[in-house]
Design an enzyme around this catalytic site. Structure first.
Site, PDB file in Angstrom:
ATOM      1  N   GLU A 119       0.823  -1.203   0.000  1.00  0.00           N
ATOM      2  CA  GLU A 119       0.000   0.000   0.000  1.00  0.00           C
ATOM      3  C   GLU A 119       0.862   1.260   0.000  1.00  0.00           C
ATOM      4  OE1 GLU A 119      -2.077  -2.964   2.864  1.00  0.00           O
ATOM      5  OE2 GLU A 119      -0.055  -2.588   2.088  1.00  0.00           O
ATOM      6  N   CYS A 124      -2.309  -3.882   7.178  1.00  0.00           N
ATOM      7  CA  CYS A 124      -1.916  -4.142   8.568  1.00  0.00           C
ATOM      8  C   CYS A 124      -2.283  -2.942   9.442  1.00  0.00           C
ATOM      9  CB  CYS A 124      -0.432  -4.464   8.662  1.00  0.00           C
ATOM     10  SG  CYS A 124       0.675  -3.134   8.153  1.00  0.00           S
ATOM     11  N   ALA A 135      13.565 -43.919  -8.855  1.00  0.00           N
ATOM     12  CA  ALA A 135      14.985 -44.265  -8.959  1.00  0.00           C
ATOM     13  C   ALA A 135      15.112 -45.744  -9.287  1.00  0.00           C
ATOM     14  CB  ALA A 135      15.719 -43.956  -7.658  1.00  0.00           C
ATOM     15  N   GLU A 176      12.336 -32.216  -0.636  1.00  0.00           N
ATOM     16  CA  GLU A 176      12.904 -33.088  -1.665  1.00  0.00           C
ATOM     17  C   GLU A 176      13.661 -34.176  -0.928  1.00  0.00           C
ATOM     18  OE1 GLU A 176      14.910 -31.720  -5.197  1.00  0.00           O
ATOM     19  OE2 GLU A 176      14.031 -29.718  -4.988  1.00  0.00           O
ATOM     20  N   LEU A 208      11.716 -40.777   4.115  1.00  0.00           N
ATOM     21  CA  LEU A 208      11.287 -39.546   4.775  1.00  0.00           C
ATOM     22  C   LEU A 208      10.000 -39.015   4.156  1.00  0.00           C
ATOM     23  CD1 LEU A 208      11.649 -37.262   6.778  1.00  0.00           C
ATOM     24  CD2 LEU A 208      13.198 -36.140   5.155  1.00  0.00           C
TER      25      LEU A 208
END
Length: 402
Positions: A77, A103, A190, A319, A324
């Site tokens: 703004e 804000c 893979a 990634e 995981l």
């Protein structure tokens, strides 16, 4: 007369906004989408603040426009108001379009709502409410109390897509997490001997680096560090800010010579204390965070995400290997999938995600498709957890004010 795009709202290497004299200042969709395009020009630079764009219009003509600058710099703004001033334009009685509620508190900069009130627009159009407890409707209430007409919810979902991480952190105390995977058409990531470079082509890999650059943190696991020795940075992207690097290393086995220790900050999440190693790695700008889970040698992944949010991390780019990746999905830590599919079949090879075996389809983890894009020979597919997205949409709704 051509309209110029203010230098204060540009980011090197990003597109600028086409300038056209077309609709009136009551065409809310047109002007809000222009403000959203401005927000997209600062996709890499505002964190931990949100990406916000602002356009000020009168009689179908842009008086000023801008986008939020890096932390400590002016918000959208203020950039737009300064741009109008530089053009010699008064914005009194104009319409101001902004992608997030102005804000209403002092942070690194003064409250934007004060600057808007001083400029005296007749109307303010807002895409999203700000769930930050320091704002949360207060900015719009002050505008309404000053007699300024307020319209909310224009392009709400498009605006949320640009700032899902900020909204997630403010409303649920968690970053927005997407998991990037590259795979063959039969879902293989893979070969069994570990070879995975490269399943997808250069266009898909370049797009993945743009998603890295957008994030606050790039997260991987120890298996990937040991196999690929990755750098975890965003390459080939014109950005002023690199994402932070993070590794889930339950047994604290990370090699101290790993390539990711290049001077940039590295966050190591582990379940094992080793003060001597932590001190040595601290000299290499590594921060060791011990968060043991219930199982020995495993990191508490939900606690890790809460910790990242407390560190003002908006978005996490994952990634990682199948182990995981599966653990994060099982723990409910993944909000979105970013999948790059190559037009090849790999047959009996490693899968993308290791998950527990299911007995019934009802137990499957389900997502909704939100986007597909052709990238060279490959296809990018995005999918997200529908319930999580709906919850965020509810958090940014604001009552219509007039």
């Amino acid at each position: 007369m051509p309209q110029r795009f203010p230098a204060s709202a540009r980011e090197p290497g990003r597109h600028t906004i086409p300038c056209m004299m077309i609709p009136s200042d009551t065409d809310d969709l047109f002007w809000m989408r222009r403000a959203l395009a401005l927000a997209q020009t600062v996709m890499y630079s505002t964190a931990p603040n949100p990406r916000v764009g602002c356009v000020i219009v009168r009689d179908g003509r842009v008086l000023g426009e801008g986008a939020t600058q890096p932390p400590g710099g002016p918000h959208a703004e203020v950039c737009a108001l300064r741009d109008a001033q530089a053009r010699g334009e008064s914005v009194a009685g104009a319409t101001l379009y902004v992608t997030l509620e102005p804000c209403s508190h002092f942070g690194r900069t003064p409250p934007c709502v004060d600057a808007v009130l001083a400029a005296r627009p007749a109307r303010v159009v807002v895409a999203l409410g700000d769930p930050n407890p320091l704002v949360n409707g207060q900015g719009l209430a002050r505008l309404r109390d000053a007699g300024i007409a307020v319209t909310t919810g224009v392009c709400r979902e498009e605006a949320l897509a640009i700032n899902a991480g900020f909204i997630s952190r403010m409303s649920r105390g968690l970053p927005w997490v997407w998991m990037k995977m590259a795979a063959s058409l039969d879902g293989r990531s893979a070969l069994h001997n570990g070879v995975s470079q490269w399943i997808t082509g250069p266009d898909a890999r370049a797009d993945g680096h743009r998603w890295r650059a957008r994030s606050c943190v790039v997260l991987t696991g120890m298996g990937t560090v040991l196999k690929d020795d990755p750098q975890l940075n965003a390459r080939g992207v014109d950005t002023l800010r690199q994402p932070r690097k993070a590794v889930v290393d339950g047994h604290f086995e990370i090699p101290e010579h790993a390539r990711l220790f290049d001077g940039a900050e590295v966050i190591l999440f582990t379940a094992r204390e080793d003060a001597a190693k932590a001190q040595r790695l601290q000299a290499r700008n590594a921060r060791v965070v011990v968060l043991p889970g219930e199982d020995p040698g495993r990191v508490d992944l939900p606690a890790m995400m809460r910790w990242l949010a407390q560190e003002q991390v908006n978005e996490v780019h994952v990634e990682a290997g199948a182990g995981l990746s599966g653990a994060l999905v099982s723990a409910g830590c993944v909000d979105e999938l970013l999948l790059y599919l190559a037009p090849v079949l790999l047959g009996d090879a490693a899968g993308m995600v290791r998950l527990p075996m299911l007995e019934h389809l009802d137990a499957a983890r389900r997502y909704e498709f939100i986007d597909t894009e052709r990238l060279g020979a490959d296809l990018r597919v995005r999918a997200r957890v529908a319930d999580t997205w709906r919850q965020l949409m509810l958090r940014v709704e604001l009552p219509e004010l007039s």
